[in-house]
Design an enzyme around this catalytic site. Structure first.
Site, PDB file in Angstrom:
ATOM      1  N   GLU A 173      -8.276  -1.774  11.141  1.00 55.77           N
ATOM      2  CA  GLU A 173      -7.698  -0.460  11.456  1.00 55.77           C
ATOM      3  C   GLU A 173      -8.766   0.579  11.770  1.00 55.77           C
ATOM      4  O   GLU A 173      -8.834   1.650  11.165  1.00 55.77           O
ATOM      5  CB  GLU A 173      -6.797   0.006  10.304  1.00 55.77           C
ATOM      6  CG  GLU A 173      -5.635  -0.941  10.086  1.00 55.77           C
ATOM      7  CD  GLU A 173      -4.550  -0.426   9.140  1.00 55.77           C
ATOM      8  OE1 GLU A 173      -3.396  -0.839   9.276  1.00 55.77           O
ATOM      9  OE2 GLU A 173      -4.875   0.390   8.256  1.00 55.77           O
ATOM     10  N   GLU A 367      -0.700  -7.696  10.501  1.00 55.89           N
ATOM     11  CA  GLU A 367      -0.105  -7.072   9.313  1.00 55.89           C
ATOM     12  C   GLU A 367       1.283  -6.586   9.654  1.00 55.89           C
ATOM     13  O   GLU A 367       1.463  -5.827  10.607  1.00 55.89           O
ATOM     14  CB  GLU A 367      -0.912  -5.853   8.834  1.00 55.89           C
ATOM     15  CG  GLU A 367      -2.179  -6.191   8.124  1.00 55.89           C
ATOM     16  CD  GLU A 367      -2.879  -4.964   7.553  1.00 55.89           C
ATOM     17  OE1 GLU A 367      -2.201  -3.990   7.157  1.00 55.89           O
ATOM     18  OE2 GLU A 367      -4.121  -4.983   7.509  1.00 55.89           O
TER      19      GLU A 367
HETATM   20  C1  BG6 Z   1      -2.886  -1.218   6.151  1.00 53.89           C
HETATM   21  C2  BG6 Z   1      -4.119  -1.788   5.536  1.00 53.89           C
HETATM   22  O1  BG6 Z   1      -3.135   0.104   6.415  1.00 53.89           O
HETATM   23  O2  BG6 Z   1      -1.723  -1.159   5.421  1.00 53.89           O
HETATM   24  C3  BG6 Z   1      -3.888  -2.596   4.284  1.00 53.89           C
HETATM   25  O3  BG6 Z   1      -4.880  -2.523   6.456  1.00 53.89           O
HETATM   26  C4  BG6 Z   1      -2.799  -1.976   3.461  1.00 53.89           C
HETATM   27  O4  BG6 Z   1      -5.114  -2.724   3.604  1.00 53.89           O
HETATM   28  C5  BG6 Z   1      -1.512  -1.970   4.276  1.00 53.89           C
HETATM   29  O5  BG6 Z   1      -2.608  -2.556   2.216  1.00 53.89           O
HETATM   30  C6  BG6 Z   1      -0.275  -1.458   3.570  1.00 53.89           C
HETATM   31  O6  BG6 Z   1      -0.498  -0.199   3.043  1.00 53.89           O
HETATM   32  P1  BG6 Z   1      -0.298   0.098   1.501  1.00 53.89           P
HETATM   33  O7  BG6 Z   1      -0.821   1.469   1.296  1.00 53.89           O
HETATM   34  O8  BG6 Z   1       1.157  -0.021   1.242  1.00 53.89           O
HETATM   35  O9  BG6 Z   1      -1.097  -0.924   0.770  1.00 53.89           O
END
Ligand code: BG6
Length: 468
Positions: A173, A367
Site C-alpha cells: 500500500e 487483500e
Molecule cells: C490494509 C493493510 O490496509 O488493510 C493490512 O495492508 C491491514 O495490513 C488491512 O490489516 C485491514 O485493515 P485493518 O485495520 O482492519 O487491519
C-alpha cells in the site's frame, strides 16, 4: 470462468502475525512501537513505553506455530499464501552490511513448509515494518540512505529464496504514504502544520521508495528473470457524493493521488499531471539523474492491490485518506460493518475494470476481507454468515470482472487466520476463517478453531469458484 491456474489464497503480514518481536536476533520495526487503539497510526512515539501492550510483540505467535497454521491453511486448500518478510529479522537495524542468518533461516523454514504443502508463496518485501533504527537514525524514507539499505536487503532475500519464491510485491500500500505516512513511509509528519511542507516530505519519501521499488525489481529480475514482481496499492474506490461536477472532479483528483504510484511503478515514468502538483506546491524534490532511468527500467509485472470497501467524497471535505474523509460520507445504498466500512462488492468489479483499462497489466487482488466481531454459539461454533456473504459476493464480482476482460492472477483473502488489525491493533476485528483465541488486551490461549466460513472457502477453492 476462473482460469485453471488461478491463485486462490490468503494473506497476512509478518508484524501482524509472527510475534517473537526480538527473537532470533530481530530488531525493532516501526510496527513494534504501535499500541492498541485507533489513534495508533496518527500518534507516533518512537520509544517503547512501560505498561503498554504492543500487539505485534506476540501477535498470534505465528513465528512458533507456523507449521500447524500452514497445515490448517493447506486443509483449507489455498494455492498461495501471501506474507511479508520482516526486514528487521534480516537486517535488525536496517543499515548493517551482513544479514542476520537466524532471520534468514526462519523464512527458509517457512517457505520450505509452504513448498512441502504445495502452496505458492507471495512475498511482500516491506509491509509497514521498516526497521525502527532507520527512522531514529536517518529519518525514514525521507533519506536516500534507505534506498541503499533496501537495495542490500532485497539482493539478499532474492538470492536466498530464489528457489522457493517466484511472486513478490515491493511496498505494501505504497499510496498510504499520504494517509498513514509513519506506517507506509516511516516518516513522522505529525508536527508539520504547513501543507506544502507536509507534501514535500511525503513526495520526497515517495520518490525514494519508488526508486527503491524499481531497484528491487531489477535485483529480482537479475537473480531470476522469471520472478513476477508486483507493486501494491490500497485501491478501494471513491465515488463522488453527488453529480455536482465539483464532487466528481475532486474525487477524480483524489483517485489520481493514489494511482500516481502505480502510474510510476507500471509505466516507468512520472505522469504528466504530476508537473502541476510540483509547480503549484512548489515542491523541490531531489531526483538524481540516474533515478529516472531506474524507474523506467524497473517496472513491475503486475498490479497487486487491496480492496475492502468504497467511500463517498464531497468537494471541500477534509481529505484524511486515499478514499476521502477516511470513511467518507455515508452511502445510503450500502450496509456497513461494525467498524463503519461500507460493503460494496460491485465496486470490486468497477475497480478491476478501471485498472485494466488504465494499465492493461495483470491484476492480483492481494487483500480483500471483512473485519467482524465473532461469537461462539452454545455448541462452541462460530457461524460467521456475514463473512461468508461478503466472500461470496466479492468472488462473484471478481468472476464478472474476469468476464469483462480483466486478467486476474489470484485472490488472497486478508487474514485467513485471525491476526492483529493494522489500523487499530485490535484482535477482535477478525477476518479469519480460523479463530485465534486472543483478545485485545493480549489475553487468550492462542488456540485455533475453524469457523463455518472455513468449509465455505474450501468449497469455493475446490470448485475453482463455482460452488458458492
Ligand atoms: C490494509 C493493510 O490496509 O488493510 C493490512 O495492508 C491491514 O495490513 C488491512 O490489516 C485491514 O485493515 P485493518 O485495520 O482492519 O487491519
Amino acid at each position: 470462468m476462473f482460469p485453471k491456474e488461478f491463485l486462490w489464497g490468503g494473506a497476512i503480514a509478518a508484524n501482524q502475525a509472527e510475534g517473537a518481536y526480538l527473537e532470533g536476533g530481530k530488531g525493532l520495526s516501526i510496527a513494534d512501537v504501535l499500541p492498541v487503539g485507533a489513534q495508533r497510526i496518527g500518534k507516533v512515539s518512537l520509544a517503547l513505553e512501560k505498561d503498554t501492550h504492543y500487539p505485534s510483540h506476540d501477535a498470534i505467535d505465528f513465528y512458533h506455530r507456523f507449521e500447524e497454521d500452514i497445515d490448517l491453511l493447506a486443509e483449507l486448500g489455498i494455492k498461495c499464501f501471501r506474507t511479508s518478510i520482516a526486514w528487521s529479522r534480516i537486517f535488525p537495524k536496517g543499515d548493517e552490511l551482513i544479514p542476520n542468518e537466524a532471520g534468514l533461516l526462519f523464512y527458509d523454514r517457512l517457505f520450505n513448509k509452504l513448498k512441502e504443502k504445495g502452496i505458492e508463496p507471495v512475498v511482500t518485501l516491506s509491509h509497514f515494518e521498516t526497521p525502527l533504527h532507520l527512522v531514529t537514525e536517518y529519518g525514514g524514507w525521507l533519506n536516500r540512505k534507505l534506498i541503499d539499505c533496501f537495495d542490500r536487503y532485497t539482493k539478499v532475500v532474492f538470492d536466498r529464496y530464489k528457489n522457493q519464491v517466484k511472486y513478490w510485491l515491493t511496498f505494501n500500500e505504497i499510496n498510504h504514504a499520504h494517509t498513514i505516512p509513519f506506517l507506509a513511509a516511516a516518516i513522522d509528519v505529525t508536527a508539520i502544520t504547513n501543507e506544502r511542507e507536509k507534501l514535500q516530505s511525503i513526495y520526497q519519501a515517495s520518490h525514494n521508495m519508488l526508486v527503491a521499488s524499481a531497484k528491487a525489481v531489477l535485483n529480482g529480475k537479475a537473480v531470476n528473470p522469471a520472478n513476477q514482481i508486483g507493486c501494491m496499492l490500497s485501491l478501494s474506490p471513491i465515488y463522488p457524493a453527488t453529480c455536482n461536477p465539483a464532487d466528481v472532479f475532486e474525487s477524480y483528483q483524489l483517485r489520481r493521488r493514489s494511482l500516481f504510484y502505480s502510474d510510476v511503478q507500471l509505466r516507468g515514468e512520472y505522469p504528466k499531471y504530476f508537473d502541476r502538483i510540483i509547480k503549484e506546491n512548489q515542491l523541490a524534490l531531489v531526483i538524481e539523474p540516474a533515478d529516472l532511468a531506474i524507474l523506467s527500467r524497473g517496472t513491475c509485472d503486475y498490479l497487486g492491490f487491496s480492496f475492502y470497501r468504497s467511500s463517498l467524497h464531497e468537494a471541500g471535505m477534509k481529505i484524511l485518506g486515499n478514499t476521502g474523509g477516511l470513511l467518507g460520507k455515508k452511502n445510503p445504498y450500502l450496509e456497513e460493518t461494525e467498524w463503519g466500512w461500507p460493503i460494496d462488492p460491485l465496486a470490486l468489479r468497477y475497480v478491476c475494470n478501471e485498472l485494466t483499462d488504465r494499465y492493461q497489466k495483470p491484476l492480483f487482488i492481494v487483500e480483500n476481507g471483512v473485519g467482524v466481531r465473532d461469537e461462539f454459539n452454545e455448541q462452541r461454533q462460530i457461524i460467521d454468515k456475514e463473512r461468508m456473504r461478503y466472500l461470496n459476493d466479492h468472488v462473484a464480482a471478481m468472476a464478472e470482472a474476469i468476464k469483462d476482460g480483466s486478467d486476474i492472477l489470484g485472490y488472497t483473502w486478508w487474514g485467513p487466520i485471525d491476526i492483529v488489525s493494522a489500523g487499530t491493533g485490535e484482535m477482535e476485528k477478525r477476518y479469519g476463517f480460523i479463530h485465534v483465541d486472543k483478545l485485545n488486551d493480549g489475553s487468550g490461549s492462542l488456540s485455533r478453531t475453524k469457523k463455518a466460513s472455513f468449509n465455505y472457502y474450501r468449497q469455493i477453492i475446490q470448485t475453482n469458484g463455482l460452488n458458492r
